[in-house]
Design a protein around this motif. Structure first.
Motif, mmCIF file in Angstrom:
data_model
loop_
_atom_site.group_PDB
_atom_site.id
_atom_site.type_symbol
_atom_site.label_atom_id
_atom_site.label_comp_id
_atom_site.label_asym_id
_atom_site.label_seq_id
_atom_site.Cartn_x
_atom_site.Cartn_y
_atom_site.Cartn_z
ATOM 1 N N ASN A 453 0.848 -1.206 0.000
ATOM 2 C CA ASN A 453 0.000 0.000 0.000
ATOM 3 C C ASN A 453 0.882 1.255 0.000
ATOM 4 O O ASN A 453 0.579 2.239 0.669
ATOM 5 C CB ASN A 453 -0.976 -0.007 1.175
ATOM 6 C CG ASN A 453 -0.285 -0.087 2.529
ATOM 7 O OD1 ASN A 453 0.938 0.026 2.629
ATOM 8 N ND2 ASN A 453 -1.060 -0.282 3.578
ATOM 9 N N VAL A 455 1.444 3.461 -2.398
ATOM 10 C CA VAL A 455 0.813 4.645 -2.990
ATOM 11 C C VAL A 455 0.009 5.382 -1.940
ATOM 12 O O VAL A 455 0.072 6.608 -1.810
ATOM 13 C CB VAL A 455 -0.076 4.238 -4.183
ATOM 14 C CG1 VAL A 455 -0.935 5.414 -4.651
ATOM 15 C CG2 VAL A 455 0.795 3.736 -5.329
ATOM 16 N N SER A 456 -0.774 4.630 -1.170
ATOM 17 C CA SER A 456 -1.514 5.166 -0.027
ATOM 18 C C SER A 456 -2.073 3.978 0.743
ATOM 19 O O SER A 456 -2.176 2.880 0.180
ATOM 20 C CB SER A 456 -2.653 6.098 -0.477
ATOM 21 O OG SER A 456 -3.849 5.377 -0.688
ATOM 22 N N GLU A 459 -4.947 2.086 -1.219
ATOM 23 C CA GLU A 459 -4.793 1.385 -2.484
ATOM 24 C C GLU A 459 -3.784 0.251 -2.319
ATOM 25 O O GLU A 459 -2.864 0.346 -1.506
ATOM 26 C CB GLU A 459 -4.295 2.334 -3.581
ATOM 27 C CG GLU A 459 -5.262 3.416 -3.981
ATOM 28 C CD GLU A 459 -4.752 4.222 -5.174
ATOM 29 O OE1 GLU A 459 -4.388 3.598 -6.198
ATOM 30 O OE2 GLU A 459 -4.704 5.457 -5.058
ATOM 31 N N HIS A 461 -1.233 -2.165 -4.719
ATOM 32 C CA HIS A 461 -0.682 -2.339 -6.059
ATOM 33 C C HIS A 461 0.383 -3.421 -6.074
ATOM 34 O O HIS A 461 0.964 -3.781 -5.048
ATOM 35 C CB HIS A 461 -0.102 -1.022 -6.571
ATOM 36 C CG HIS A 461 -1.138 -0.026 -6.958
ATOM 37 N ND1 HIS A 461 -1.857 -0.113 -8.117
ATOM 38 C CD2 HIS A 461 -1.596 1.088 -6.306
ATOM 39 C CE1 HIS A 461 -2.711 0.894 -8.196
ATOM 40 N NE2 HIS A 461 -2.574 1.637 -7.106
ATOM 41 N N SER A 477 -1.719 0.062 -12.035
ATOM 42 C CA SER A 477 -1.881 1.514 -11.906
ATOM 43 C C SER A 477 -3.318 1.957 -11.636
ATOM 44 O O SER A 477 -3.531 3.086 -11.187
ATOM 45 C CB SER A 477 -1.391 2.204 -13.182
ATOM 46 O OG SER A 477 -2.099 1.738 -14.315
ATOM 47 N N LYS A 479 -6.653 2.822 -9.904
ATOM 48 C CA LYS A 479 -6.953 3.170 -8.520
ATOM 49 C C LYS A 479 -7.894 2.130 -7.932
ATOM 50 O O LYS A 479 -8.980 1.892 -8.465
ATOM 51 C CB LYS A 479 -7.599 4.555 -8.454
ATOM 52 C CG LYS A 479 -7.805 5.089 -7.050
ATOM 53 C CD LYS A 479 -8.350 6.507 -7.115
ATOM 54 C CE LYS A 479 -8.521 7.105 -5.725
ATOM 55 N NZ LYS A 479 -9.016 8.496 -5.789
ATOM 56 N N GLY A 480 -7.459 1.488 -6.860
ATOM 57 C CA GLY A 480 -8.296 0.466 -6.244
ATOM 58 C C GLY A 480 -7.479 -0.630 -5.603
ATOM 59 O O GLY A 480 -6.376 -0.390 -5.096
ATOM 60 N N ASN A 499 -12.884 -1.289 -7.561
ATOM 61 C CA ASN A 499 -12.755 0.017 -6.910
ATOM 62 C C ASN A 499 -13.925 0.203 -5.964
ATOM 63 O O ASN A 499 -14.719 -0.722 -5.752
ATOM 64 C CB ASN A 499 -12.632 1.149 -7.933
ATOM 65 C CG ASN A 499 -13.821 1.227 -8.879
ATOM 66 O OD1 ASN A 499 -14.969 1.105 -8.451
ATOM 67 N ND2 ASN A 499 -13.560 1.443 -10.156
ATOM 68 N N HIS A 579 -10.879 2.246 2.148
ATOM 69 C CA HIS A 579 -10.032 1.934 0.997
ATOM 70 C C HIS A 579 -10.792 2.219 -0.292
ATOM 71 O O HIS A 579 -11.980 2.539 -0.279
ATOM 72 C CB HIS A 579 -9.583 0.471 1.033
ATOM 73 C CG HIS A 579 -10.681 -0.520 1.286
ATOM 74 N ND1 HIS A 579 -11.737 -0.714 0.405
ATOM 75 C CD2 HIS A 579 -10.916 -1.377 2.322
ATOM 76 C CE1 HIS A 579 -12.541 -1.636 0.868
ATOM 77 N NE2 HIS A 579 -12.080 -2.044 2.036
ATOM 78 N N HIS A 580 -10.079 2.053 -1.398
ATOM 79 C CA HIS A 580 -10.646 2.355 -2.716
ATOM 80 C C HIS A 580 -11.036 1.099 -3.485
ATOM 81 O O HIS A 580 -11.119 1.133 -4.713
ATOM 82 C CB HIS A 580 -9.649 3.170 -3.544
ATOM 83 C CG HIS A 580 -9.476 4.588 -3.087
ATOM 84 N ND1 HIS A 580 -10.516 5.484 -2.999
ATOM 85 C CD2 HIS A 580 -8.356 5.255 -2.677
ATOM 86 C CE1 HIS A 580 -10.057 6.654 -2.571
ATOM 87 N NE2 HIS A 580 -8.755 6.542 -2.358
ATOM 88 N N TRP A 581 -11.224 -0.029 -2.806
ATOM 89 C CA TRP A 581 -11.690 -1.230 -3.499
ATOM 90 C C TRP A 581 -13.028 -1.679 -2.933
ATOM 91 O O TRP A 581 -13.497 -1.168 -1.922
ATOM 92 C CB TRP A 581 -10.649 -2.345 -3.461
ATOM 93 C CG TRP A 581 -10.234 -2.823 -2.098
ATOM 94 C CD1 TRP A 581 -10.805 -3.801 -1.353
ATOM 95 C CD2 TRP A 581 -9.105 -2.364 -1.335
ATOM 96 N NE1 TRP A 581 -10.135 -3.986 -0.171
ATOM 97 C CE2 TRP A 581 -9.084 -3.119 -0.140
ATOM 98 C CE3 TRP A 581 -8.119 -1.397 -1.550
ATOM 99 C CZ2 TRP A 581 -8.109 -2.924 0.841
ATOM 100 C CZ3 TRP A 581 -7.158 -1.202 -0.560
ATOM 101 C CH2 TRP A 581 -7.154 -1.966 0.603
#
Length: 790
Positions: A453, A455-456, A459, A461, A477, A479-480, A499, A579-581
């Motif tokens: 995590n 990136v933040s 997220e 990756h 890449s 977002k999620g 996401n 989170h973004h997922w």
């Protein structure tokens, strides 16, 4: 009489639930839709794997809403999706172990062992028995396949096809063949041999025959008797000279019984479940069998650095004017993992203390049983973190015959380290204020494949990391969140991606930077797509200790805003929900959209103890659940009042499991902050919960009564002022129904009136039936509409 008492209890618990009616809903979403779960959202692809030729991806799916999911495969070049036939299911291979040149793979499927040629993909069935063969691997010279069957090790010679048993473990006690006769019986035997020559001659013949048989007998593995203990962690060195094994001594603790009232037979049945925290714990010991010398010896742990150390919390229980002795008289109990062998037969073991506060990585000299320290990890709270411990195993692998890699939270975040086992030098591979969540070593052992995590925290990756240069390259890449499965040739990635507003789908992309990602499945229903799902806003607010607390915020339009707010508390404690997922709490997310449509502001917090934010955040609840984690909810309410225009008298709270526990604590300890709360499958008394989860956080009830007294909601029930709804499955084998029954009796004795309980007779901890989900959230929605929306 017992059944009658239970029925009387049920009548009491159901009281107060009559007259619950439908409440007006101004959303285009309905509870009937939301609580259908997958039937509304879509059946999403799961259990991803690759074909051995790296040309197809296998996954479980249910696009036609059958009774259960089926296995499908998609060809990555044509994108054609096909349901597997029965024959294809039968012949599909499983994950396995490869030779160094990757030309052969050995694997287990349905209790038999198979050998795959990766050039022509021909499969040889090594075993076909009624016994269960497991854990196959290659010998060090890769001439044999080693596997386990009926608690023993066997080898199958690849060229000859012969099978040899390597160990002979036996349950029970070793027979006493050399039992000494009593003085009386020995005198009688001597007398008989003196009196009768023929008896002496016959005895000599028997001895000579036995000796000759021993000379000509084919050597068999030594009989090792378990003496009532259980065998675990059986492992053999690559040169097949040493067998390392663990003897596990189980204990008998009293288990809790969960009655099941709704059964096909019509009779109440009892489900015997786990014991409670603080019971006596099983112990284990590690032994080594030297096959060539035919000897066995134990691995001793009393010389391990710090094994006699007392935990810090015991200082709180020192008698006044006494001096605290920091050492125990006896070493702490530890558990030694199965060894991880290098190609040249060096062994590394992962050792953890039974009190969860220490992890040691040590080299094991299998010729002597001696241990040598490589790295010690200690936490006054408890060792944990991704691939470090607690909810995940401590991972260790060899990079070559001199170096290993492992994970540690030394810096406060889970990162990768490399240790030279000869020099003892340890160097970090990754660093920074982020978590390395998943680590896979490439087949050539030159790179790590990581999920982080970086990136933040919101997220996840996929990355490549060169072991030589330490260069880290981001591959994904979007977002999620990315759940990545690498193809056998390491050239392709099967990815489950989602996401915040789009559920998980299956994608494929080349295993390189800037590769094109291609969607393979379309699982989401049109009914789900017809609603305009709201994008959660991720915010941070200040906690009362200055911490930046992450949360998601959903806000109504100005026209619909009713000035009320609901705070949702996620479960598990150690879990991430900001989170973004696509959330594992997808029903709750959909319910929150419905709440927003009805004018509510909804806040969901990753409070202290949540995962993804490092060890300090994780252990912020040590010895006080309902401390900082509850403060975060109170500070969240303050944020809503001061920054979102929420009416201070119109705030509700709800959550399940750990979230239910926090809801109870909030309603009892901060009655002026929350007007109403719904506690789902909640812990009411931590002394009722299991050992593996509770003891790391609160120690044990006998040794740390302070922690349990300040962490259990039942101790604070007198503080209830607002409107409390308790909801619980009667056959909950995780958080037992007993918890809320005990709490209800406490509330009755306290003469509390503004509480209700809804019980669900056929549900365990995780609800299954859509009808139960709907009824549960109908009651929660009604609670908020009637108490907050005025």
């Amino acid at each position: 009489m017992r059944i009658l008492n239970k029925l009387l209890l049920l009548i009491c618990l159901f009281s107060g639930l009559s007259g619950i009616s439908q409440v007006k809903n101004e959303s285009t979403l309905s509870l009937d839709q939301i609580m259908k779960g997958d039937a509304f959202v879509g059946h999403l692809p799961e259990r991803i794997s690759w074909s051995d030729d790296s040309k197809s991806i296998y996954f479980s799916w249910n696009p036609e809403a059958d009774t259960i999911s089926s296995r499908f495969k998609v060809a990555i070049h044509t994108k054609a999706i096909k349901k597997l036939s029965t024959e294809e299911l039968h012949t599909q291979t499983s994950n396995g172990i490869y030779t160094h040149d990757n030309l052969w793979k050995v694997y287990e499927k349905n209790g038999d062992i198979y050998l795959l040629n990766t050039k022509n993909f021909a499969v040889t069935q090594v075993t076909n028995t009624l016994a269960y063969e497991t854990n196959p691997l290659f010998s060090g010279d890769e001439k044999d396949i080693i596997f386990q069957s009926n608690a023993n090790l066997f080898k199958w010679n690849i060229s000859k096809g012969t099978t040899t048993q390597l160990t002979n473990f036996n349950t029970g006690k070793k027979p006493n063949e050399d039992k000494k006769l009593s003085e009386q019986d020995q005198w009688l035997k001597d007398q008989q041999l003196q009196n009768f020559q023929v008896l002496g001659e016959r005895e000599n013949v028997q001895k000579a025959s036995k000796y000759r048989r021993e000379l000509t007998k084919v050597k068999k593995p030594r009989s090792i008797y378990l003496e009532g203990k259980r065998l675990r962690g059986l492992k053999i060195s690559p040169n097949l000279n040493y067998v390392v094994y663990n003897l596990f001594s189980p204990v008998k603790n009293k288990n809790t019984v969960v009655p099941n009232f709704v059964t096909a037979s019509g009779y109440t049945t009892d489900i015997t479940t786990r014991s409670k925290v603080g019971g006596k714990q099983a112990t284990s010991e590690t032994w080594i069998y030297n096959i060539h010398k035919d000897t066995i010896y134990q691995v001793k742990t009393d010389k391990i650095e710090g094994v006699f150390d007392k935990p810090e919390y015991l200082k709180d229980y020192v008698v006044k004017d006494s001096v605290f002795n920091p050492k125990f008289k006896n070493p702490r109990y530890v558990t030694i993992s199965s060894p991880i062998f290098s190609d040249d037969n060096k062994a590394i073991v992962n050792i953890t203390s039974q009190d969860y506060k220490d992890r040691w990585i040590m080299s094991l000299d299998v010729s002597t049983g001696d241990l040598k320290l490589i790295d010690r990890q200690h936490d006054d709270a408890w060792i944990g973190g991704p691939e470090v411990g607690w909810f995940s195993r401590g991972t260790i692998e060899w990079l070559d015959n001199n170096r290993i890699w492992f994970k540690s939270e030394k810096t406060g975040y889970a990162h990768i380290y490399i240790a030279n086992v000869n020099t003892g030098k340890i160097s970090p591979v990754t660093s920074g204020s982020y978590e390395v969540l998943e680590t896979t070593l490439s087949k050539d052992k030159k790179s790590f494949y990581l999920v982080t995590n970086k990136v933040s925290p919101f997220e996840q990756h996929f990355y490549h990391l060169s072991i030589k240069t330490r260069k880290m390259t981001q591959i994904t890449s979007l977002k999620g969140g990315h759940e990545v499965t690498i193809s056998p040739d390491e050239k392709q990635l099967a990815i489950r991606y989602s996401n915040s507003t789009t559920p998980w789908e299956l994608y494929v992309m080349p295993n390189k930077m800037n590769g094109k990602i291609t969607q393979l499945t379309n699982s989401v229903t049109q009914e789900f797509k017809d609603y305009n799902w709201k994008q959660p806003e991720i915010i941070r607010f200040k906690g009362n200790d200055g911490a930046d607390v992450p949360a998601t915020l959903l806000k109504p339009t100005a026209e619909k805003n009713n000035g009320a707010a609901v705070i949702f508390v996620h479960g598990a404690g150690y879990l991430q929900n900001v989170h973004h997922w696509w959330s594992s709490y997808f029903r709750e997310y959909m319910f929150h959209n419905m709440l927003v449509d009805n004018g509510y502001t909804v806040l969901a917090i990753d409070f202290r103890a949540s995962s993804g934010y490092g060890s300090d955040w994780r252990t912020g609840i040590y010895r006080h659940m309902g401390g900082k984690d509850l403060d975060d909810q109170i500070d969240g309410a303050k944020y809503l009042i001061e920054n979102q225009g929420v009416n201070k008298d119109k705030i509700g709270i709800y959550g399940g499991s750990y979230g239910g526990f926090i809801t109870l604590m909030a309603m009892f300890k901060y009655p002026d902050t929350f007007k109403s709360g719904a506690a789902i499958r909640s812990v009411a008394d931590w002394s009722n919960y299991n050992h593996g989860y509770t003891a790391p956080i609160l120690n044990t009830p006998v040794e740390d009564r302070i922690a349990y007294n300040r962490s259990s909601p039942i101790k604070f029930a007198e503080g209830l002022k607002g409107n409390l709804l308790i909801l619980h499955g009667m056959v909950d084998t995780n958080v037992h129904f007993q918890d809320v029954v005990q709490l209800s009796q406490r509330l009755i004795e306290l003469k509390k009136e503004n509480w209700e309980m809804a019980i669900f007779p056929v549900e365990s901890h995780g609800f299954v039936e859509a009808s139960s989900w709907r009824d549960e959230y109908r009651r929660i929605f009604k609670l908020f509409q009637e108490t907050l929306n005025d």
